[in-house]
Design a protein around this motif. Sequence first.
Motif, PDB file in Angstrom:
ATOM      1  N   GLN A  61       0.799  -1.221   0.000  1.00  0.00           N
ATOM      2  CA  GLN A  61       0.000   0.000   0.000  1.00  0.00           C
ATOM      3  C   GLN A  61       0.833   1.273   0.000  1.00  0.00           C
ATOM      4  O   GLN A  61       0.428   2.290  -0.563  1.00  0.00           O
ATOM      5  N   GLN A  62       2.010   1.239   0.597  1.00  0.00           N
ATOM      6  CA  GLN A  62       2.823   2.452   0.656  1.00  0.00           C
ATOM      7  C   GLN A  62       3.300   2.898  -0.714  1.00  0.00           C
ATOM      8  O   GLN A  62       3.644   4.060  -0.915  1.00  0.00           O
ATOM      9  N   GLN A  63       3.319   1.959  -1.688  1.00  0.00           N
ATOM     10  CA  GLN A  63       3.704   2.316  -3.055  1.00  0.00           C
ATOM     11  C   GLN A  63       2.489   2.617  -3.929  1.00  0.00           C
ATOM     12  O   GLN A  63       2.632   2.952  -5.103  1.00  0.00           O
ATOM     13  N   HIS A  64       1.305   2.506  -3.354  1.00  0.00           N
ATOM     14  CA  HIS A  64       0.088   2.718  -4.142  1.00  0.00           C
ATOM     15  C   HIS A  64      -0.056   4.197  -4.502  1.00  0.00           C
ATOM     16  O   HIS A  64       0.273   5.073  -3.694  1.00  0.00           O
ATOM     17  N   PRO A  65      -0.536   4.501  -5.734  1.00  0.00           N
ATOM     18  CA  PRO A  65      -0.728   5.912  -6.121  1.00  0.00           C
ATOM     19  C   PRO A  65      -1.577   6.710  -5.147  1.00  0.00           C
ATOM     20  O   PRO A  65      -1.366   7.918  -4.984  1.00  0.00           O
ATOM     21  N   LEU A  66      -2.541   6.071  -4.483  1.00  0.00           N
ATOM     22  CA  LEU A  66      -3.381   6.790  -3.520  1.00  0.00           C
ATOM     23  C   LEU A  66      -2.603   7.223  -2.286  1.00  0.00           C
ATOM     24  O   LEU A  66      -3.084   8.057  -1.512  1.00  0.00           O
ATOM     25  N   HIS A  67      -1.413   6.649  -2.078  1.00  0.00           N
ATOM     26  CA  HIS A  67      -0.545   7.086  -0.989  1.00  0.00           C
ATOM     27  C   HIS A  67       0.370   8.222  -1.436  1.00  0.00           C
ATOM     28  O   HIS A  67       1.042   8.839  -0.593  1.00  0.00           O
ATOM     29  N   ILE A  68       0.412   8.481  -2.741  1.00  0.00           N
ATOM     30  CA  ILE A  68       1.309   9.493  -3.297  1.00  0.00           C
ATOM     31  C   ILE A  68       0.540  10.714  -3.792  1.00  0.00           C
ATOM     32  O   ILE A  68       1.001  11.845  -3.666  1.00  0.00           O
ATOM     33  N   PHE A  69      -0.659  10.474  -4.349  1.00  0.00           N
ATOM     34  CA  PHE A  69      -1.479  11.541  -4.906  1.00  0.00           C
ATOM     35  C   PHE A  69      -2.842  11.584  -4.230  1.00  0.00           C
ATOM     36  O   PHE A  69      -3.375  10.561  -3.822  1.00  0.00           O
ATOM     37  N   ASN A  70      -3.409  12.779  -4.162  1.00  0.00           N
ATOM     38  CA  ASN A  70      -4.809  12.909  -3.797  1.00  0.00           C
ATOM     39  C   ASN A  70      -5.656  12.339  -4.929  1.00  0.00           C
ATOM     40  O   ASN A  70      -5.291  12.455  -6.099  1.00  0.00           O
ATOM     41  N   SER A  71      -6.775  11.733  -4.611  1.00  0.00           N
ATOM     42  CA  SER A  71      -7.585  11.075  -5.632  1.00  0.00           C
ATOM     43  C   SER A  71      -8.107  12.048  -6.687  1.00  0.00           C
ATOM     44  O   SER A  71      -8.407  11.652  -7.810  1.00  0.00           O
ATOM     45  N   HIS A  72      -8.187  13.334  -6.349  1.00  0.00           N
ATOM     46  CA  HIS A  72      -8.646  14.323  -7.333  1.00  0.00           C
ATOM     47  C   HIS A  72      -7.588  14.563  -8.412  1.00  0.00           C
ATOM     48  O   HIS A  72      -7.915  15.047  -9.495  1.00  0.00           O
TER      49      HIS A  72
ATOM     50  N   VAL B   6     -11.378  -7.331  -1.990  1.00  0.00           N
ATOM     51  CA  VAL B   6     -12.448  -6.359  -1.750  1.00  0.00           C
ATOM     52  C   VAL B   6     -12.205  -5.622  -0.441  1.00  0.00           C
ATOM     53  O   VAL B   6     -12.261  -4.385  -0.380  1.00  0.00           O
ATOM     54  N   ASP B   7     -11.914  -6.352   0.606  1.00  0.00           N
ATOM     55  CA  ASP B   7     -11.671  -5.733   1.912  1.00  0.00           C
ATOM     56  C   ASP B   7     -10.406  -4.876   1.897  1.00  0.00           C
ATOM     57  O   ASP B   7     -10.343  -3.844   2.574  1.00  0.00           O
ATOM     58  N   GLN B   8      -9.399  -5.302   1.138  1.00  0.00           N
ATOM     59  CA  GLN B   8      -8.167  -4.530   1.045  1.00  0.00           C
ATOM     60  C   GLN B   8      -8.413  -3.168   0.408  1.00  0.00           C
ATOM     61  O   GLN B   8      -7.882  -2.147   0.862  1.00  0.00           O
ATOM     62  N   ILE B   9      -9.233  -3.146  -0.629  1.00  0.00           N
ATOM     63  CA  ILE B   9      -9.543  -1.878  -1.299  1.00  0.00           C
ATOM     64  C   ILE B   9     -10.367  -0.979  -0.382  1.00  0.00           C
ATOM     65  O   ILE B   9     -10.138   0.234  -0.313  1.00  0.00           O
ATOM     66  N   ILE B  10     -11.311  -1.566   0.326  1.00  0.00           N
ATOM     67  CA  ILE B  10     -12.133  -0.786   1.258  1.00  0.00           C
ATOM     68  C   ILE B  10     -11.253  -0.146   2.331  1.00  0.00           C
ATOM     69  O   ILE B  10     -11.416   1.033   2.673  1.00  0.00           O
ATOM     70  N   LYS B  11     -10.302  -0.898   2.842  1.00  0.00           N
ATOM     71  CA  LYS B  11      -9.397  -0.362   3.870  1.00  0.00           C
ATOM     72  C   LYS B  11      -8.490   0.717   3.288  1.00  0.00           C
ATOM     73  O   LYS B  11      -8.271   1.766   3.898  1.00  0.00           O
ATOM     74  N   LEU B  12      -7.959   0.454   2.092  1.00  0.00           N
ATOM     75  CA  LEU B  12      -7.087   1.425   1.434  1.00  0.00           C
ATOM     76  C   LEU B  12      -7.808   2.753   1.223  1.00  0.00           C
ATOM     77  O   LEU B  12      -7.226   3.829   1.412  1.00  0.00           O
ATOM     78  N   CYS B  13      -9.089   2.687   0.822  1.00  0.00           N
ATOM     79  CA  CYS B  13      -9.849   3.883   0.463  1.00  0.00           C
ATOM     80  C   CYS B  13     -10.707   4.423   1.596  1.00  0.00           C
ATOM     81  O   CYS B  13     -11.524   5.335   1.364  1.00  0.00           O
ATOM     82  N   SER B  14     -10.553   3.885   2.779  1.00  0.00           N
ATOM     83  CA  SER B  14     -11.367   4.338   3.909  1.00  0.00           C
ATOM     84  C   SER B  14     -11.027   5.775   4.279  1.00  0.00           C
ATOM     85  O   SER B  14      -9.917   6.265   4.055  1.00  0.00           O
ATOM     86  N   PHE B  15     -11.994   6.462   4.844  1.00  0.00           N
ATOM     87  CA  PHE B  15     -11.784   7.839   5.284  1.00  0.00           C
ATOM     88  C   PHE B  15     -10.636   7.903   6.285  1.00  0.00           C
ATOM     89  O   PHE B  15      -9.788   8.800   6.219  1.00  0.00           O
TER      90      PHE B  15
ATOM     91  N   ASN C  37      -8.028   5.959   6.610  1.00  0.00           N
ATOM     92  CA  ASN C  37      -6.711   5.783   5.992  1.00  0.00           C
ATOM     93  C   ASN C  37      -6.314   6.991   5.156  1.00  0.00           C
ATOM     94  O   ASN C  37      -5.223   7.548   5.330  1.00  0.00           O
ATOM     95  N   LEU C  38      -7.193   7.410   4.247  1.00  0.00           N
ATOM     96  CA  LEU C  38      -6.840   8.500   3.330  1.00  0.00           C
ATOM     97  C   LEU C  38      -6.612   9.821   4.057  1.00  0.00           C
ATOM     98  O   LEU C  38      -5.704  10.575   3.714  1.00  0.00           O
ATOM     99  N   SER C  39      -7.429  10.109   5.048  1.00  0.00           N
ATOM    100  CA  SER C  39      -7.305  11.389   5.746  1.00  0.00           C
ATOM    101  C   SER C  39      -6.029  11.499   6.555  1.00  0.00           C
ATOM    102  O   SER C  39      -5.581  12.610   6.878  1.00  0.00           O
ATOM    103  N   ASN C  40      -5.417  10.368   6.875  1.00  0.00           N
ATOM    104  CA  ASN C  40      -4.193  10.374   7.674  1.00  0.00           C
ATOM    105  C   ASN C  40      -2.916  10.282   6.837  1.00  0.00           C
ATOM    106  O   ASN C  40      -1.811  10.287   7.384  1.00  0.00           O
TER     107      ASN C  40
END
Length: 347
Positions: free
Chosen positions: A112-123, A279-288, A290-293
């Motif tokens: 997850q630390q290499q995932h684009p969502l950890h590098i960029f805001n989803s917008h 499915v659960d991994q994506i939900i956790k990755l995209c959870s409020f 996780n993303l907000s922190n």
Amino acid sequence: MAPNPPYKICFVPKSREEEEEDEKIYKRCKEIVATTLPTTKGRSGKPIYQYQGFWYDSGVHGVGPLALQEHFKARPSDILLASIPKCGTTCLKSLAFAVMNRKSHPPSVQLQQQHPLHIFNSHDLVPRMEWILYNNNLNGDRISNLDILPSPRLFSTHMPYTSLPQSVALSGSRIVYICRNTKDNLISWWHFINKIRSNNSLEPIKLEEAFEMFCKGKSSLGPFWEHVLGYWKASLERPQNVLFLKYGEMVAEPALHLIRIAEFIGCSFSLMEEKQGVVDQIIKLCSFENLSNLEVNKTGTCGIGIPNNAFFRQGKVGDSANYLTSEMLEQLDQITKQKWHGSGLTL
């Protein structure tokens, strides 16, 4: 330094003829906005203008909505994430991006630390067409060439259904629309606007003033009721092309709705993936939570310079009850009942 978001490749040099044609379109759009459209003072401190029955922030959108209608050529494989602001857009973008790119960017905890969502805001990962791609005021006269992007292309928009380019409906592109309880949308919009005003050294707007403007339909991309109803009717008429989601239901049953989204956009989960917990991994990755922190969402800025942390407040359902008076709640209920009478729509 992190690389640019993937869509940046669409900003490429064009021929002189193409640039001249683009400039003609933008000049015509600017003249329309400046001389023929109704305008009024916006809540963010910038004027807002009314186009085809809905209100746009001139500082954010520029002539993007008009230019989009002239430029954009949809493909059958395109996926468009639509919403009115402050209805769960960030959540939907994160989920859709993670689903569509799970092969190249696995959502497993180890990676997850290499995932684009950890590098960029989803917008930044899912650009809003009328905001980033077709607003040359923002892009320094750079015109995007979306034809070079591989399919399926993933975009977002806040534009109402009736204002989308005709090619979207004609091509059979798929639209995922997310909406939210009217009252929660109002409160979320109010907090967001005051965050922007604070960054621009402006005094905060009182709730009473925001409430009055919202009821008059003069919130961003308002009127709220007409915006939501347009996509609701489209989902009934063209269910194979328009998926209508409710934020409150997604929060209550995230796995169920993530599977629905994946199936609708043509990226269904295999039985093996479900067994392996993707499915659960994506939900956790995209959870409020996780993303907000994430650091990028605490300190970074997106697109036109809005702080990424402005997109993360609480993400809760029912928070409006802590702010709105009983009279305000009753008035919103009455407007909603009147606007959506006979439609079958409830939030």
